[in-house]
Design a protein around this motif. Structure first.
Motif, short mmCIF file in Angstrom:
data_model
loop_
_atom_site.label_atom_id
_atom_site.label_comp_id
_atom_site.label_asym_id
_atom_site.label_seq_id
_atom_site.Cartn_x
_atom_site.Cartn_y
_atom_site.Cartn_z
N ASP A 81 0.82 -1.21 0.00
CA ASP A 81 0.00 0.00 0.00
C ASP A 81 0.86 1.27 0.00
OD1 ASP A 81 -2.19 -1.68 -0.03
OD2 ASP A 81 -2.58 -1.48 2.12
N SER A 82 1.97 1.24 0.72
CA SER A 82 2.88 2.40 0.74
C SER A 82 3.49 2.65 -0.64
CB SER A 82 3.99 2.19 1.76
OG SER A 82 3.47 2.15 3.06
N LEU A 83 3.88 1.58 -1.33
CA LEU A 83 4.45 1.74 -2.67
C LEU A 83 3.42 2.31 -3.64
CD1 LEU A 83 6.59 -1.51 -2.92
CD2 LEU A 83 7.44 0.84 -2.91
N TYR A 84 2.20 1.81 -3.57
CA TYR A 84 1.13 2.33 -4.44
C TYR A 84 0.87 3.81 -4.18
CZ TYR A 84 -1.06 -1.04 -7.54
OH TYR A 84 -1.34 -1.86 -8.59
N GLN A 85 0.91 4.22 -2.93
CA GLN A 85 0.68 5.63 -2.61
C GLN A 85 1.82 6.52 -3.06
OE1 GLN A 85 -0.08 5.73 1.61
NE2 GLN A 85 -2.00 4.59 1.43
N HIS A 86 3.04 5.97 -3.04
CA HIS A 86 4.23 6.78 -3.34
C HIS A 86 4.49 6.94 -4.84
CE1 HIS A 86 7.94 8.73 -2.12
NE2 HIS A 86 8.58 8.03 -3.02
N TYR A 87 4.17 5.91 -5.63
CA TYR A 87 4.48 5.92 -7.06
C TYR A 87 3.22 5.79 -7.89
CZ TYR A 87 9.27 5.19 -5.58
OH TYR A 87 10.49 5.32 -4.99
N GLN A 88 3.01 6.72 -8.81
CA GLN A 88 1.81 6.70 -9.64
C GLN A 88 1.90 5.74 -10.82
OE1 GLN A 88 0.83 10.70 -10.72
NE2 GLN A 88 0.23 11.25 -8.65
N GLY A 89 3.08 5.37 -11.25
CA GLY A 89 3.24 4.54 -12.45
C GLY A 89 3.11 3.04 -12.22
N ILE A 90 2.76 2.61 -11.03
CA ILE A 90 2.68 1.18 -10.75
C ILE A 90 1.37 0.62 -11.29
CG2 ILE A 90 2.51 -0.55 -8.92
CD1 ILE A 90 4.37 1.14 -7.23
N VAL A 91 1.50 -0.40 -12.13
CA VAL A 91 0.34 -1.09 -12.68
C VAL A 91 -0.04 -2.26 -11.77
CG1 VAL A 91 -0.48 -2.46 -14.65
CG2 VAL A 91 0.97 -0.44 -15.03
N GLY A 92 0.96 -2.89 -11.20
CA GLY A 92 0.75 -4.00 -10.28
C GLY A 92 2.01 -4.24 -9.50
N LEU A 93 1.87 -4.95 -8.39
CA LEU A 93 3.06 -5.29 -7.63
C LEU A 93 2.81 -6.53 -6.79
CD1 LEU A 93 2.73 -4.35 -4.41
CD2 LEU A 93 3.09 -2.13 -5.40
#
Length: 120
Positions: A81-93
């Motif tokens: 959740d922290s990575l998704y909030q920090h980076y807008q270009g993430i399609v999936g992780l």
């Protein structure tokens, strides 16, 4: 889609459901796989067009060495959740948290929890 992968990051943390785990601590290992479009970064050769994996490592480290948590599931969710909030270009992780020293009366290498978000 392209991927950025950080594999087998090692941290010492105080996580676990047992009091002894939270007092003594132990090693944890984390993998992060980020699906994103790296076309622009591949053409520009500029870090601002990519996802900075040094920052990704630091974010994972802050979760793994910070506040104590009972479950691997919680650690994986916090990182994802922290990575998704920090980076807008993430399609999936995908975030994998491994715990080799588990309180199980049996022989095994480790227990791991895999948390996914979006399209891997």
């Amino acid at each position: 889609m392209d991927k950025i992968v950080l594999k087998n990051m090692a941290f010492y943390g105080y996580h676990g459901n047992l009091t002894s785990e939270q007092e003594q601590g132990q090693r944890f290992f984390v993998d992060v796989e980020i699906t994103t479009d790296l076309t622009k970064a591949g053409q520009s050769d500029q870090l601002e067009d990519s996802i900075n994996y040094v920052e990704v490592y630091e974010l994972v480290e802050s979760v793994m060495t910070g506040e104590k948590h009972n479950l691997l599931e919680r650690l994986g969710a916090l990182i994802a959740d922290s990575l998704y909030q920090h980076y807008q270009g993430i399609v999936g992780l995908s975030v994998t948290v491994r715990k080799p020293s588990v309180p199980i009366a049996g022989i095994l290498d480790y227990v791991e929890v895999v948390t996914t978000r979006g399209q891997i």
